[in-house]
Structure formats: structure tokens, C-alpha cells
Design a protein around this motif. Structure first.
Motif, PDB file in Angstrom:
ATOM      1  N   ARG A  30     -17.453  19.276  21.919  1.00 54.06           N
ATOM      2  CA  ARG A  30     -17.720  18.287  22.958  1.00 54.06           C
ATOM      3  C   ARG A  30     -16.606  17.232  22.934  1.00 54.06           C
ATOM      4  N   ASP A  31     -16.140  16.874  24.116  1.00 54.72           N
ATOM      5  CA  ASP A  31     -15.073  15.880  24.282  1.00 54.72           C
ATOM      6  C   ASP A  31     -15.687  14.510  24.542  1.00 54.72           C
ATOM      7  N   HIS A  32     -15.421  13.524  23.659  1.00 62.71           N
ATOM      8  CA  HIS A  32     -15.939  12.178  23.906  1.00 62.71           C
ATOM      9  C   HIS A  32     -14.892  11.243  24.512  1.00 62.71           C
ATOM     10  N   GLY A  33     -13.641  11.705  24.633  1.00 66.14           N
ATOM     11  CA  GLY A  33     -12.606  10.904  25.275  1.00 66.14           C
ATOM     12  C   GLY A  33     -12.371   9.557  24.619  1.00 66.14           C
ATOM     13  N   LEU A  34     -12.745   9.413  23.366  1.00 67.32           N
ATOM     14  CA  LEU A  34     -12.660   8.167  22.598  1.00 67.32           C
ATOM     15  C   LEU A  34     -13.546   7.080  23.195  1.00 67.32           C
ATOM     16  N   ASP A  35     -14.666   7.517  23.767  1.00 66.19           N
ATOM     17  CA  ASP A  35     -15.653   6.618  24.343  1.00 66.19           C
ATOM     18  C   ASP A  35     -16.915   6.674  23.470  1.00 66.19           C
ATOM     19  N   VAL A  36     -17.370   5.515  23.011  1.00 64.75           N
ATOM     20  CA  VAL A  36     -18.492   5.469  22.077  1.00 64.75           C
ATOM     21  C   VAL A  36     -19.760   6.054  22.680  1.00 64.75           C
ATOM     22  N   GLN A  37     -20.117   5.652  23.900  1.00 67.95           N
ATOM     23  CA  GLN A  37     -21.357   6.134  24.485  1.00 67.95           C
ATOM     24  C   GLN A  37     -21.319   7.646  24.732  1.00 67.95           C
ATOM     25  N   GLY A  55     -18.093  19.928  12.042  1.00 64.41           N
ATOM     26  CA  GLY A  55     -16.849  20.355  11.429  1.00 64.41           C
ATOM     27  C   GLY A  55     -15.678  19.454  11.749  1.00 64.41           C
ATOM     28  N   GLN A  56     -15.805  18.652  12.800  1.00 66.18           N
ATOM     29  CA  GLN A  56     -14.815  17.628  13.137  1.00 66.18           C
ATOM     30  C   GLN A  56     -15.540  16.494  13.838  1.00 66.18           C
ATOM     31  N   LEU A  57     -15.246  15.285  13.378  1.00 64.66           N
ATOM     32  CA  LEU A  57     -15.733  14.085  14.039  1.00 64.66           C
ATOM     33  C   LEU A  57     -14.557  13.118  14.075  1.00 64.66           C
ATOM     34  N   LEU A 114     -17.008  16.879  17.661  1.00 67.66           N
ATOM     35  CA  LEU A 114     -16.956  15.759  18.602  1.00 67.66           C
ATOM     36  C   LEU A 114     -15.578  15.128  18.474  1.00 67.66           C
ATOM     37  N   THR A 115     -14.765  15.258  19.527  1.00 66.59           N
ATOM     38  CA  THR A 115     -13.378  14.822  19.411  1.00 66.59           C
ATOM     39  C   THR A 115     -12.854  14.296  20.744  1.00 66.59           C
ATOM     40  N   ASP A 116     -11.640  13.770  20.710  1.00 63.38           N
ATOM     41  CA  ASP A 116     -10.999  13.252  21.919  1.00 63.38           C
ATOM     42  C   ASP A 116     -10.052  14.311  22.483  1.00 63.38           C
ATOM     43  N   LEU A 117     -10.417  14.847  23.647  1.00 70.01           N
ATOM     44  CA  LEU A 117      -9.574  15.831  24.325  1.00 70.01           C
ATOM     45  C   LEU A 117      -9.077  15.317  25.673  1.00 70.01           C
ATOM     46  N   SER A 118      -9.437  14.079  26.020  1.00 67.53           N
ATOM     47  CA  SER A 118      -9.049  13.549  27.328  1.00 67.53           C
ATOM     48  C   SER A 118      -8.684  12.068  27.301  1.00 67.53           C
ATOM     49  N   GLY A 119      -8.742  11.431  26.140  1.00 66.68           N
ATOM     50  CA  GLY A 119      -8.503  10.002  26.037  1.00 66.68           C
ATOM     51  C   GLY A 119      -7.165   9.647  25.418  1.00 66.68           C
ATOM     52  N   PRO A 120      -7.059   8.458  24.811  1.00 67.67           N
ATOM     53  CA  PRO A 120      -5.774   7.944  24.303  1.00 67.67           C
ATOM     54  C   PRO A 120      -5.120   8.775  23.212  1.00 67.67           C
ATOM     55  N   SER A 147     -12.785   6.332  14.937  1.00 69.10           N
ATOM     56  CA  SER A 147     -13.439   5.451  13.972  1.00 69.10           C
ATOM     57  C   SER A 147     -14.628   4.719  14.583  1.00 69.10           C
ATOM     58  N   ALA A 148     -14.472   4.184  15.793  1.00 62.66           N
ATOM     59  CA  ALA A 148     -15.583   3.482  16.440  1.00 62.66           C
ATOM     60  C   ALA A 148     -16.708   4.441  16.781  1.00 62.66           C
ATOM     61  N   GLN A 149     -16.358   5.653  17.203  1.00 66.27           N
ATOM     62  CA  GLN A 149     -17.358   6.657  17.533  1.00 66.27           C
ATOM     63  C   GLN A 149     -18.144   7.047  16.281  1.00 66.27           C
ATOM     64  N   THR A 150     -17.437   7.201  15.171  1.00 66.15           N
ATOM     65  CA  THR A 150     -18.093   7.541  13.914  1.00 66.15           C
ATOM     66  C   THR A 150     -19.033   6.424  13.476  1.00 66.15           C
ATOM     67  N   ALA A 151     -18.566   5.174  13.575  1.00 66.32           N
ATOM     68  CA  ALA A 151     -19.404   4.039  13.186  1.00 66.32           C
ATOM     69  C   ALA A 151     -20.702   4.007  13.985  1.00 66.32           C
ATOM     70  N   ALA A 152     -20.613   4.335  15.260  1.00 67.38           N
ATOM     71  CA  ALA A 152     -21.798   4.314  16.117  1.00 67.38           C
ATOM     72  C   ALA A 152     -22.793   5.412  15.775  1.00 67.38           C
ATOM     73  N   LEU A 153     -22.320   6.465  15.091  1.00 65.20           N
ATOM     74  CA  LEU A 153     -23.178   7.609  14.776  1.00 65.20           C
ATOM     75  C   LEU A 153     -23.682   7.613  13.338  1.00 65.20           C
ATOM     76  N   LEU A 154     -23.268   6.644  12.534  1.00 62.32           N
ATOM     77  CA  LEU A 154     -23.591   6.674  11.106  1.00 62.32           C
ATOM     78  C   LEU A 154     -25.089   6.779  10.841  1.00 62.32           C
ATOM     79  N   ASP A 155     -25.883   5.947  11.492  1.00 59.38           N
ATOM     80  CA  ASP A 155     -27.328   5.965  11.243  1.00 59.38           C
ATOM     81  C   ASP A 155     -27.929   7.333  11.578  1.00 59.38           C
ATOM     82  N   SER A 156     -27.509   7.906  12.700  1.00 62.12           N
ATOM     83  CA  SER A 156     -28.048   9.206  13.112  1.00 62.12           C
ATOM     84  C   SER A 156     -27.621  10.302  12.145  1.00 62.12           C
TER      85      SER A 156
END
Length: 424
Positions: free
Chosen positions: A100-107, A124-126, A59-65, A129-138
Motif C-alpha cells: 500500500r502506498d501512503h505517499g508520506l501522508d500520515v492519515q 515487511g516494510q514500514l 506501507l511505503t511512499d511510492l508517490s510522495g517526496p 518516521s511520522a507515519q510510523t509514530a502514528a501507528l505505534l499504538d496499533s
């Protein structure tokens, strides 16, 4: 409550909100299958493991900042795994990435996680920081061992999330120690402090503020949003305050604006940036002369131009595989992520346990792992960074990665006190 704990509390709140959102929309993941199954020979497997494949999520940013960094890190890991698979793979299986590209978007990150989690043995890659924080519980519920690219210290202490090398706050403590000497700063001097809102910038700010207080410096702080591109207002405020140097944690497009505007308006002071703030493409902008003269980069990774056989091999292999894409330091992070993933899977295979629990246990058994890194890394304790040393580099055109190394991996004398004050 110290700043690290406050940021951790905010991360937990974000994660809980995201988890609630998943539950309400019917997209929650199922962690009950993580225990896996055992065959007649006593070999355990789990989700993502087939007879001939080990499926791993990304889960990484391939289209965002920070897409240039995300793309480079992904390609480096893909290249590493291609080489491993060509040599026979791991445990008689090829290691395959589900990207999967999350574009640095949390949702988007939350949705992507829900999609891939049932199908993979690990992440293998996450990145983000905000995206990781949102996924911690899961991640913890699903016991899905995850390797984070980018290192906010606020998420340390989660058994199934592993950061690699130093964290943003550690790099800032070490980096400010370097900046004091490079800029010949004295007690009472004002230093500009510009950082991006969120987990990344907040964690870097925690380290910068501690180091500045120990050096007797006065920080003049300015925050920016991830989408801000013009930092003229921030530079104007810092110039009016009479700062002698600037500490910066943002994204690459902001770096060009910050340094370029500062130089153009006469604020020609040293700027120390966190690693995610730089890519070599910045040397193709009008800010190039100012960047080469004013900017320093604090990073967990050495400059790609150093005379080191493993670094040279990475540069050659990457350049041959992706001739149209300039290599940057994120490639080292991606290469290291691939190496650590494979090292972990090999250890799990030797223990005859490729279940999620077995993979996590195998990782914690790596107490002096060096392949893909530059010095032994200790992954036994999720509450501690695997390394506490930082490299300092400076932009330079015509060399791999666009950086020349100024200082080798160093731990500032003030770092021990910082780690102790934060329970690490």
C-alpha cells in the motif's frame, strides 16, 4: 526531559491522535486474533498464514517526496522474496507482499494499516518516521512485528517495531565527527544546520546538535517543510552567518537546491547529508558539479560501488530485474528487510510457531544476523539500534548508486556518550 524523550512524547501524542481518529471513524483494527491457533502437531499459526502462503504487509511512499527511495526499497525486497520463493519459500509457503502506498501522508498510512493488518503476519516494510509514530499504538496492540525502512531513534523501545542498522541521530553523531576532519573545523566555527520538520529531521538534529556541542561548534539552524523545494532563503541566511560547513537532513529535491544554490552564491563549503537526502538521479540535474565536490552522505549502508561480493550481486540482480530504474542505497535497505523477514520467519518455523508472538520472539533471537547486512546485527533488544556504525560516501557519476565510498563503517568516539545520555 532530554530531546529524545521529548520527541518520543510527541510521537506518542501523534499516535494517540491517530488511534482516536480510527476509533471515531469505525476503522480500528482487531488485535484479539493475534494469538492464532495450534494444529494437532503443535504447530502454531496466526493471521496472514495459510497452508501455502505467508502474507506480509508493506506501507511505503511510492508517490510522495521520497518515492524514488520507496520504490527502490520495495523492488529490492520483492526481488529478494522472488528468489526465496523460487527456492521453495519459507516453511513450505511462499512469502507474498500486500503493498500500500501512503505517499508520506500520515492519515493515508493509518487507513492503509487498518486495511492490511487483519490479513498479514507482519509488516515487511514500514517507511516514514511520522507515519510510523502514528501507528505505534496499533502495532503494539496488534502485536504485529514491523520492520521499519528509515530509522528515527525516537521509536526505539517498541517490542514489535524493529529498526535496521543505525538510526538518523547515530549517523549524524558519526557524520559530524567526519565533517570536523573533512572541513578542518575548529572550536567556535559556525556550521549551518538545515533539517526537515518532523520525526526524521528532528531525530537527525538531535545527533547533530550533540556532536556539534562536543566539537565546540556553533550551529546556525534552519528548518524546512517536506514540501519545500527552493532553499534559497535558507542558504542566504547561512551565507550571511559565515558558516564553514552545513549539516542537512531533508529529501532529495531539497538537496539539489541547497547545494546548487550554495555553490552558485559562493558558499562552497562541505555539506553532510543524511541518507534519505540523496538519490543518484540528482546527478542528472544542474547541481551535479557542486554535488560531486561539496556533498557527503552519512548512511547505514555502504556505497553500491564498493568491491564487495554481496553488494555486487545486489547491483547486478537489481539492474537485470529493473533495467529502467537506477539502483540506489534504498535497495540495500529493501534487500536487508527481505533478508531479515525471511530469517525471522525461518526461525519461527523451526520453533513451530508462526503466530505473531512466535514471529516476534524469533526476531529477538537473532543476536548476530548478517545476511543482507554488512556486519553482524543484534536484534535482541528493541530499545537499541542493531548497529552503531556509519558509512560516508560522496556523489560520483558513472558508478552504481552514484556514490563512491569515502569512509568505511565507523563509530565516532563521541557516540558512546551520546547513547548513554539518551538511555541507550
Amino acid at each position: 526531559m532530554n530531546r529524545r524523550h521529548a520527541l518520543r512524547a510527541a510521537a506518542v501524542a501523534t499516535s494517540l491522535a491517530a488511534s482516536l481518529s480510527l476509533a471515531l471513524t469505525g476503522c480500528s483494527t482487531k488485535g484479539g486474533d493475534s494469538a492464532g491457533s495450534t494444529d494437532k502437531s503443535g504447530f502454531r499459526t496466526g493471521p496472514g498464514i495459510t497452508k501455502d502462503k505467508i502474507n506480509v504487509g508493506v506501507l511505503t511512499d511510492l508517490s510522495g517526496p521520497v518515492a524514488p527511495l520507496g520504490k527502490s526499497a520495495l523492488q529490492a525486497e520483492q526481488l529478494y522474496l522472488k528468489q526465496v520463493n523460487a527456492a521453495g519459500g519459507v516453511c513450505g509457503r511462499s512469502v507474498e507482499l500486500m503493498v500500500r502506498d501512503h505517499g508520506l501522508d500520515v492519515q493515508k498510512a493509518v487507513s492503509a494499516y487498518a486495511e492490511v493488518e487483519p490479513q498479514v503476519a507482519a509488516l515487511g516494510q514500514l517507511s516514514g518516521s511520522a507515519q510510523t509514530a502514528a501507528l505505534l499504538d496499533s502495532i503494539e496492540k496488534d502485536k504485529l512485528q514491523s520492520f521499519q525502512i528509515g530509522a528515527s531513534g525516537t521509536v526505539l523501545g517498541n517490542p514489535h517495531l524493529r529498526l535496521m542498522a543505525s538510526t538518523y541521530d547515530i549517523d549524524m553523531v558519526n557524520g559530524v565527527g567526519f565533517l570536523v576532519k573533512a572541513a578542518k573545523l575548529k572550536k567556535g566555527d559556525k556550521v549551518g544546520h538545515v533539517y526537515i520538520e518532523g520525526e526524521y529531521g528532528g531525530n537527525a538534529a538531535e545527533g547533530a546538535k550533540y556532536a556539534a556541542s562536543k566539537a565546540g561548534l556553533t550551529l546556525v539552524s534552519q528548518t524546512v517543510k517536506p514540501t519545500d523545494k527552493d532553499l534559497t532563503a535558507q542558504v542566504t541566511a547561512l551565507r550571511a552567518a559565515g558558516v564553514k560547513a552545513i549539516v542537512f537532513s531533508g529529501v532529495p529535491a531539497q538537496t539539489a537546491s541547497l547545494v546548487g544554490v550554495a555553490a552558485a552564491t559562493g558558499l562552497k563549503v562541505p555539506v553532510l547529508a543524511s541518507a534519505p537526502a540523496y538519490v543518484p538521479q540528482l546527478l542528472a540535474t544542474p547541481a551535479k558539479p557542486a554535488l560531486e565536490k561539496m556533498l557527503y552522505v552519512a548512511s547505514p549502508w555502504p556505497a553500491l560501488s564498493v568491491d564487495d561480493p554481496s553488494v555486487k550481486k545486489l547491483v547486478v540482480d537489481y539492474s537485470q530485474a529493473y533495467p529502467k530504474d537506477p539502483v540506489n542505497q534504498a535497495a540495500q535497505a529493501g534487500n536487508a528487510a527481505g533478508s531479515l523477514l525471511v530469517g525471522t520467519l525461518k526461525a519461527a518455523c523451526e520453533a513451530k510457531d508462526l503466530s505473531r508472538e512466535g514471529i516476534s520472539k524469533a526476531l529477538r533471537g537473532l543476536t548476530a544476523y548478517s545476511e543482507g547486512f554488512h556486519g553482524p546485527q543484534n536484534f535482541s533488544d528493541p530499545a537499541k539500534a542493531s548497529s552503531t556504525k556509519t558509512y560516508i560516501a560522496q556523489p560520483s557519476a558513472g558508478v552504481p548508486g552514484g556514490l563512491k565510498q569515502i569512509q568505511d563503517a565507523t563509530e565516532d568516539p563521541e557516540l558512546a556518550g551520546y547513547l548513554a545520555s539518551n538511555g541507550h
